[in-house]
Design a protein around this motif. Structure first.
Motif, mmCIF file in Angstrom:
data_model
loop_
_atom_site.group_PDB
_atom_site.id
_atom_site.type_symbol
_atom_site.label_atom_id
_atom_site.label_comp_id
_atom_site.label_asym_id
_atom_site.label_seq_id
_atom_site.Cartn_x
_atom_site.Cartn_y
_atom_site.Cartn_z
ATOM 1 N N MET A 28 -6.946 -13.024 -2.666
ATOM 2 C CA MET A 28 -5.990 -11.915 -2.622
ATOM 3 C C MET A 28 -4.917 -12.219 -1.597
ATOM 4 N N LYS A 29 -3.703 -11.821 -1.935
ATOM 5 C CA LYS A 29 -2.595 -12.079 -1.016
ATOM 6 C C LYS A 29 -1.733 -10.823 -0.884
ATOM 7 N N LEU A 30 -1.461 -10.457 0.364
ATOM 8 C CA LEU A 30 -0.607 -9.301 0.644
ATOM 9 C C LEU A 30 0.714 -9.823 1.206
ATOM 10 N N TYR A 31 1.797 -9.429 0.547
ATOM 11 C CA TYR A 31 3.133 -9.850 0.975
ATOM 12 C C TYR A 31 3.830 -8.682 1.642
ATOM 13 N N GLY A 32 4.412 -8.937 2.801
ATOM 14 C CA GLY A 32 5.181 -7.874 3.444
ATOM 15 C C GLY A 32 5.202 -8.035 4.949
ATOM 16 N N ALA A 33 6.032 -7.216 5.586
ATOM 17 C CA ALA A 33 6.133 -7.226 7.047
ATOM 18 C C ALA A 33 5.129 -6.209 7.593
ATOM 19 N N ILE A 34 4.363 -6.624 8.597
ATOM 20 C CA ILE A 34 3.263 -5.746 9.039
ATOM 21 C C ILE A 34 3.763 -4.449 9.682
ATOM 22 N N LEU A 35 5.036 -4.395 10.057
ATOM 23 C CA LEU A 35 5.558 -3.155 10.653
ATOM 24 C C LEU A 35 5.916 -2.102 9.601
ATOM 25 N N SER A 36 5.911 -2.482 8.340
ATOM 26 C CA SER A 36 6.189 -1.502 7.289
ATOM 27 C C SER A 36 5.035 -0.502 7.201
ATOM 28 N N PRO A 37 5.351 0.811 7.137
ATOM 29 C CA PRO A 37 4.258 1.791 7.012
ATOM 30 C C PRO A 37 3.415 1.578 5.757
ATOM 31 N N PHE A 38 4.060 1.046 4.700
ATOM 32 C CA PHE A 38 3.350 0.846 3.434
ATOM 33 C C PHE A 38 2.469 -0.404 3.474
ATOM 34 N N VAL A 39 2.965 -1.439 4.132
ATOM 35 C CA VAL A 39 2.158 -2.661 4.283
ATOM 36 C C VAL A 39 0.969 -2.348 5.197
ATOM 37 N N ARG A 40 1.236 -1.572 6.258
ATOM 38 C CA ARG A 40 0.148 -1.175 7.187
ATOM 39 C C ARG A 40 -0.946 -0.420 6.426
ATOM 40 N N LYS A 41 -0.529 0.540 5.598
ATOM 41 C CA LYS A 41 -1.512 1.321 4.831
ATOM 42 C C LYS A 41 -2.404 0.399 3.983
ATOM 43 N N THR A 42 -1.757 -0.538 3.287
ATOM 44 C CA THR A 42 -2.490 -1.433 2.400
ATOM 45 C C THR A 42 -3.429 -2.342 3.198
ATOM 46 N N ALA A 43 -2.931 -2.880 4.317
ATOM 47 C CA ALA A 43 -3.753 -3.769 5.153
ATOM 48 C C ALA A 43 -4.958 -3.013 5.701
ATOM 49 N N VAL A 44 -4.746 -1.745 6.083
ATOM 50 C CA VAL A 44 -5.854 -0.946 6.634
ATOM 51 C C VAL A 44 -6.926 -0.723 5.554
ATOM 52 N N VAL A 45 -6.491 -0.449 4.327
ATOM 53 C CA VAL A 45 -7.465 -0.242 3.241
ATOM 54 C C VAL A 45 -8.249 -1.543 3.001
ATOM 55 N N LEU A 46 -7.570 -2.677 3.032
ATOM 56 C CA LEU A 46 -8.273 -3.964 2.897
ATOM 57 C C LEU A 46 -9.277 -4.135 4.050
ATOM 58 N N ASN A 47 -8.860 -3.767 5.264
ATOM 59 C CA ASN A 47 -9.752 -3.877 6.427
ATOM 60 C C ASN A 47 -10.970 -2.966 6.300
ATOM 61 N N VAL A 48 -10.712 -1.711 5.897
ATOM 62 C CA VAL A 48 -11.822 -0.744 5.767
ATOM 63 C C VAL A 48 -12.859 -1.275 4.782
ATOM 64 N N LYS A 49 -12.371 -1.865 3.697
ATOM 65 C CA LYS A 49 -13.269 -2.356 2.669
ATOM 66 C C LYS A 49 -13.892 -3.699 3.046
ATOM 67 N N GLY A 50 -13.449 -4.263 4.172
ATOM 68 C CA GLY A 50 -14.009 -5.532 4.640
ATOM 69 C C GLY A 50 -13.634 -6.695 3.747
ATOM 70 N N LEU A 51 -12.471 -6.617 3.099
ATOM 71 C CA LEU A 51 -12.050 -7.675 2.175
ATOM 72 C C LEU A 51 -11.204 -8.704 2.902
ATOM 73 N N SER A 52 -11.454 -9.969 2.623
ATOM 74 C CA SER A 52 -10.603 -10.978 3.257
ATOM 75 C C SER A 52 -9.417 -11.268 2.335
ATOM 76 N N TYR A 53 -8.283 -11.473 2.922
ATOM 77 C CA TYR A 53 -7.060 -11.686 2.142
ATOM 78 C C TYR A 53 -6.100 -12.533 2.963
ATOM 79 N N GLU A 54 -5.173 -13.153 2.265
ATOM 80 C CA GLU A 54 -4.106 -13.891 2.959
ATOM 81 C C GLU A 54 -2.935 -12.944 3.156
ATOM 82 N N HIS A 55 -2.242 -13.122 4.262
ATOM 83 C CA HIS A 55 -1.045 -12.310 4.473
ATOM 84 C C HIS A 55 0.167 -13.223 4.517
ATOM 85 N N GLU A 56 1.162 -12.915 3.686
ATOM 86 C CA GLU A 56 2.400 -13.692 3.742
ATOM 87 C C GLU A 56 3.523 -12.796 4.261
#
Ligand SMILES: N[C@@H](CCC(=O)N[C@@H](CS)C(=O)NCC(=O)O)C(=O)O
Length: 214
Positions: free
Chosen positions: A1-29
């Motif tokens: 899985m790969k998440l594209y975006g800037a981590i300061l975006s509120p929407f990217v943050r939301k998505t990254a947090v959901v991935l974290n909560v679920k304990g899923l590993s992913y690449e961030h670009e």
């Protein structure tokens, strides 16, 4: 899985947090709006996301996909009415709160940083003094005194307050004397391990950006 975006975006943050909560590993670009090929981001927005052959955009769509594919650690409540309310609060946050709280971040941080002109403090002041308070009154009536919106921590919790962290970088803080439940909720969400992980990474980036702009 790969998440594209800037981590300061509120929407990217939301998505990254959901991935974290679920304990899923992913690449961030790291990617800025408008920088991704149309195949990844047809609207030119972030986040974009891929999982094998699947390529999708929009934080809410991505989070719902993750919920359906990886239901083991749920981020949506079970009861029909709660699910509907969770989606509404996410929508409210993604639209009105991002416009207002995210707008403060845009004016005070992004605009000068991206050389888009000087901060319009009159505009920021109007947001803080006139536009924001009725929305904060509404949110004060929605957030719980303790814990999370729907039992366990979920998408709605992070979505609801994500843009407040951006506003915080720009010097805005919810007045705890006037909106005590909301101010406490924003602090509680920030301390959740899945959120703290993101905010720690953001703090490092903010520091880097500040020293690059000196
Ligand atoms: N509804 C979308 C909104 C995404 C969005 O607006 N992202 C901003 C960055 S925070 C963006 O890419 N803006 C560029 C644009 O609107 O062209 C989502 O939830 O992902």
């Amino acid at each position: 899985m790969k998440l594209y975006g800037a981590i300061l975006s509120p929407f990217v943050r939301k998505t990254a947090v959901v991935l974290n909560v679920k304990g899923l590993s992913y690449e961030h670009e790291p990617s800025f709006p408008g920088s991704l090929p149309r195949t990844l981001s047809p609207l030119g927005k972030i986040p974009a996301f891929t999982d094998g052959d699947l390529s999708i955009s929009d934080s809410s769509v991505i989070c719902e996909y993750l919920e359906e594919k990886y239901p083991q650690v749920p981020v949506m409540p079970k009861a029909l009415n709660d699910r509907a309310r969770a989606r509404w609060l996410e929508e409210f946050a993604d639209t009105k709160m991002t416009e207002l709280a995210g707008g403060i971040f845009f004016e005070r941080i992004l605009k000068p940083m991206m050389k888009l002109g000087a901060t319009d403090e009159a505009k920021v002041n109007d947001v803080i003094t006139n536009l924001m308070p009725p929305q904060l009154d509404y949110l004060e009536g929605q957030v719980p005194t303790d814990g999370w919106l729907f039992g366990s921590f979920g998408t709605a919790d992070i979505a609801l307050v994500s843009s407040f962290y951006n506003a915080g970088y720009a010097g805005f803080k919810v007045d705890a004397a006037r909106w005590p439940k909301l101010a406490a909720f924003i602090g509680r969400v920030a301390a959740h391990p899945a959120v703290k992980k993101q905010l720690d990474a953001e703090a490092a980036l903010m520091k880097q950006m500040a020293s690059a702009n000196k």
